[in-house]
Design an enzyme around this catalytic site. Sequence first.
Site, short mmCIF file in Angstrom:
data_model
loop_
_atom_site.label_atom_id
_atom_site.label_comp_id
_atom_site.label_asym_id
_atom_site.label_seq_id
_atom_site.Cartn_x
_atom_site.Cartn_y
_atom_site.Cartn_z
N ARG A 69 0.83 -1.15 0.07
CA ARG A 69 -0.11 -0.11 -0.21
C ARG A 69 1.01 1.28 0.05
NH1 ARG A 69 -0.77 4.66 2.94
NH2 ARG A 69 -0.41 3.26 4.68
N ASP A 70 1.52 1.69 1.07
CA ASP A 70 2.26 2.83 1.02
C ASP A 70 3.46 2.70 0.40
OD1 ASP A 70 2.57 5.32 2.27
OD2 ASP A 70 3.58 4.70 4.07
N HIS A 74 5.18 3.96 12.65
CA HIS A 74 5.06 4.21 11.00
C HIS A 74 6.28 5.27 10.89
CE1 HIS A 74 3.06 3.96 7.18
NE2 HIS A 74 3.73 5.01 6.86
N HIS A 111 9.05 7.07 8.15
CA HIS A 111 9.50 7.42 6.74
C HIS A 111 10.88 7.82 6.98
CE1 HIS A 111 6.16 6.93 3.97
NE2 HIS A 111 5.59 7.01 4.97
N CYS A 171 4.26 9.10 0.67
CA CYS A 171 2.76 9.48 0.35
C CYS A 171 3.15 10.66 -0.90
CB CYS A 171 2.17 10.05 1.79
SG CYS A 171 0.81 10.97 1.46
N ASN A 190 9.50 4.40 3.47
CA ASN A 190 9.27 3.80 4.62
C ASN A 190 10.38 3.03 5.13
OD1 ASN A 190 6.31 3.13 3.09
ND2 ASN A 190 5.94 3.34 5.34
#
Lengths: 305, 305
Positions: free
Chosen positions: B12-13, B206, B208, B239, B248
């Site tokens: 996803r990300d 989470h 980055h 994002c 990430n």
Amino acid sequence: MSRLQIHDVGLRDGLQMEKTQVPFDTKIHWIRTLIDSGVDIIQAGSFVHPKLVPQMVDSDRIFQEILPEKPRDVVLSGLVLNEKGLERGMDCGVELFCMGVSASETHSLKNTRMTTEQALAQILSMARTAEEEGRSVQVSVQSAFGCGYEGPIEKQKVLAIVDAYLNAGFRNISLADTAGHADPGRVTELFDSVRELDPRVETACHFHNTYGLGIANSLAAREAGVTCFEASFAGLGGCPFTAVAGGNVCTEDLVHLFQRMGLRTDIRLDPLVHLAEEVSEFFGRELPGSVYKTGPIPSSPPSEP
Amino acid sequence: MSRLQIHDVGLRDGLQMEKTQVPFDTKIHWIRTLIDSGVDIIQAGSFVHPKLVPQMVDSDRIFQEILPEKPRDVVLSGLVLNEKGLERGMDCGVELFCMGVSASETHSLKNTRMTTEQALAQILSMARTAEEEGRSVQVSVQSAFGCGYEGPIEKQKVLAIVDAYLNAGFRNISLADTAGHADPGRVTELFDSVRELDPRVETACHFHNTYGLGIANSLAAREAGVTCFEASFAGLGGCPFTAVAGGNVCTEDLVHLFQRMGLRTDIRLDPLVHLAEEVSEFFGRELPGSVYKTGPIPSSPPSEP
């Protein structure tokens, strides 16, 4: 806790693997930028035969050029591997001599053609000579956290070398993670053990980012009382005599982190970022550093583009 | 301390910013490899309009394909941004719904066209619906450590959202460093403050790696009691709705580090490394992860080549 020091080793460890010869004038310009940033110690070169490391061919001239013009509170260091190198370093005015022994027999043999024991005897003798001549000395243990050839290195092997340094009166000691095998747990353990040998020890750390752990290891080192951090501008680096090479911890990324923690806010990040940009342009490739690509984390709302 | 969990958000990300559309079959193959590695939670997609994020066009089909075949102890999560997405996620069997509110008004408006307050009311309503339908829910605060548009985000702003979650009975809470502004000191401070609000909270992080601090932040989070770590295979990510994007934290690098610390040695690093190699080949470029390039730190002497 003493003030943290940044020891930029980019001119030496950062460049020694680079195939594109960096011209003398460019090196001088890069050193002047480092001086301008306010880092504490700059490793301007090593004294090794130019056949082995062609990039270091002009180390003597670099010291001769920079020493007369640099501010007193910036220290120029040089790496020496043998008596001949020490002599050259003496002649051109090296202020801080860095010299070390590998805790890995294989690495020691490949790098110096001596066993760890033979290398240790030689380094102790060289360190004494340098001190007698009024120069500062930092002694190091290379491959202290593992070796690209041998794998894990026993802690006792590292501590035996540190102990020999301490017994000989050398208390400025760097543990170098030549192959990048350190992890934060091991960093804490090893520096704690070194401090147990002698609480007056002044420790430095030298991490390579081979496995992505350089910054995390630096933080662990700081928590273990390490006060001197070796790093390379733009994250250049990698020893030509190890199996898997990764760049040094990146100077501007480390300074950026320290400044986020309220530490060493006197160092100017801008010149370091510009230097990394220049170096990236010089070599024509993206370098490992992060902050030179992004700028520092904004401390206020960025202006609209 | 509970067992640490790895929540891979690469599908996803990691993918949402990639311009090369990853074919359905390739995604399925990658998810199967993640399952094979033994990571705990896999975010298989998000339920957003394909015009906004074309890469997520086949999320529903991916859940339908993987759910019947996956082991019971691997959880498939999906990100939902609105009621319509929640409905789609319900229909295709999402097990863990991830949904969140940005602590940055600007980011919230750009990402959802709602203020933080409006978004919070919507998320709380959606989270209740999901729980009533027997699904697990993780609520998050995006831009919790700073915002690419607004710069620093006040701690109280983050804690107010966390408090609203806790008051509504949602205790599985992720703090997302959407822009990568976190540093270890701030991580410790914020997660400590969250725990002070309710010691029973289950926290996820989470990060980055925009500024090179992802691994160091993960370690700080672990020390602050965080038990769930969101990361992307190969370090993919970023994002599309933030100003400066960084990947990430890299799953295999984080697992490698945890295993060096004796944690989660049950996860198989090999499939993760091979996956990163495949993904790098698929996109035709080097990816940010370290360990897929080097292999793990040797725990015994490597054999001579």
